[in-house]
Motif scaffolding. Structure first.
Motif, short mmCIF file in Angstrom:
data_model
loop_
_atom_site.label_atom_id
_atom_site.label_comp_id
_atom_site.label_asym_id
_atom_site.label_seq_id
_atom_site.Cartn_x
_atom_site.Cartn_y
_atom_site.Cartn_z
N PRO A 99 42.32 15.20 34.38
CA PRO A 99 41.64 13.92 34.71
C PRO A 99 40.15 13.96 34.32
N HIS A 100 39.64 12.81 33.90
CA HIS A 100 38.25 12.71 33.41
C HIS A 100 37.22 13.21 34.41
N ASP A 101 37.48 12.98 35.69
CA ASP A 101 36.48 13.33 36.71
C ASP A 101 36.67 14.75 37.26
N SER A 102 37.57 15.50 36.68
CA SER A 102 37.84 16.85 37.18
C SER A 102 36.68 17.81 36.88
N ASP A 103 36.44 18.72 37.81
CA ASP A 103 35.42 19.76 37.61
C ASP A 103 35.80 20.72 36.50
N LYS A 104 37.07 20.70 36.11
CA LYS A 104 37.56 21.62 35.07
C LYS A 104 37.14 21.18 33.67
N VAL A 105 36.80 19.90 33.49
CA VAL A 105 36.51 19.37 32.15
C VAL A 105 35.38 20.14 31.45
N THR A 146 28.36 16.18 25.95
CA THR A 146 29.34 16.77 25.04
C THR A 146 30.74 16.73 25.65
N SER A 147 30.85 17.09 26.92
CA SER A 147 32.16 17.09 27.60
C SER A 147 32.75 15.69 27.63
N SER A 148 31.91 14.71 27.94
CA SER A 148 32.36 13.33 28.02
C SER A 148 32.86 12.86 26.65
N LEU A 174 32.63 17.11 8.06
CA LEU A 174 32.46 15.65 8.21
C LEU A 174 32.75 15.22 9.64
N GLN A 175 33.83 15.74 10.23
CA GLN A 175 34.18 15.39 11.61
C GLN A 175 33.10 15.85 12.59
N VAL A 176 32.62 17.09 12.40
CA VAL A 176 31.62 17.64 13.31
C VAL A 176 30.29 16.90 13.16
N MET A 177 29.96 16.50 11.93
CA MET A 177 28.72 15.73 11.71
C MET A 177 28.75 14.42 12.49
N ARG A 178 29.92 13.78 12.56
CA ARG A 178 30.05 12.54 13.33
C ARG A 178 29.82 12.80 14.82
N VAL A 179 30.40 13.88 15.31
CA VAL A 179 30.23 14.24 16.73
C VAL A 179 28.77 14.55 17.02
N THR A 180 28.14 15.40 16.17
CA THR A 180 26.76 15.82 16.44
C THR A 180 25.78 14.66 16.32
#
Length: 199
Positions: A99-105, A146-148, A174-180
């Motif tokens: 789940p999005h709100d989990s402390d494990k994320v 980053t986690s979000s 290319l994918q990582v450049m979009r994320v960063t």
């Protein structure tokens, strides 16, 4: 002889560099410098003698790490081992189920990033990453961004994994450049807000 004060100071510095762990009542443990060491000079430059954050230097760090992420993924595309790639796949599946709100994320996202770095098979990059982790500990909000993004944009992770499977360094970059690029703009907003709050 050497005074206790000198020994204490030496131990403190070794702990700052992540070369040892001091546990009260338990003892002093030597860490594996290949995986735990970090560049301790960053702290001194970031916080200065008075402990005040140098926000321009913080922006420089964010910029540098954005470029480093691209280098890491390029190396990983060329060097990652099948079992390392499988670990990333398993972690992404676990992230999908969490789940999005989990402390494990944040913990799962950290393991994913560590796995990409391990896949690059470069000790110096590992050293720089350990330094970046120490900054994230002090500015937890950066890691939350980053986690979000990882949770909201799983297709990016899946494309990166596919690129690594195909040994396609250009597509992975290319994918990582979009994320960063996404994260860098968010980080700059956060730094500007932190600066406003500090003045």
């Amino acid at each position: 002889g050497v005074t206790r004060h000198v020994i204490r100071e030496a131990l403190k510095r070794l702990e700052v560099m992540n070369l040892i762990t001091i546990r009260q009542g338990s003892g002093i443990y030597v860490e594996d410098y290949n995986t735990a060491a970090c560049v301790d000079l960053t702290d001194y430059m970031l916080f200065g003698k008075d402990g005040v954050v140098d926000f321009n230097f913080l922006k420089d760090i964010i910029e540098f790490h954005s470029y480093m992420a691209v280098i890491v993924i390029e190396l990983a595309a060329k060097r990652i081992l099948p079992e390392e790639l499988q670990k990333i796949k398993d972690l992404v599946k676990e992230l999908n189920r969490t789940p999005h709100d989990s402390d494990k994320v944040p913990e799962i996202c950290l393991q994913i990033i560590q796995s990409f770095i391990k896949g690059a098979h470069n000790k110096y990059i590992n050293l720089l990453f350990n330094t970046a982790l120490r900054i994230d500990e002090k500015f937890e909000v950066f890691f939350k961004v980053t986690s979000s993004f990882f949770q909201e944009s799983q297709n990016y992770l899946e494309r990166i994994i596919e690129s690594l499977e195909n040994r396609d360094a250009e597509m992975a970059k290319l994918q990582v450049m979009r994320v960063t690029e996404h994260n860098k703009s968010k980080f700059v907003e956060i730094i500007d807000q932190l600066y406003k709050n500090s003045t």
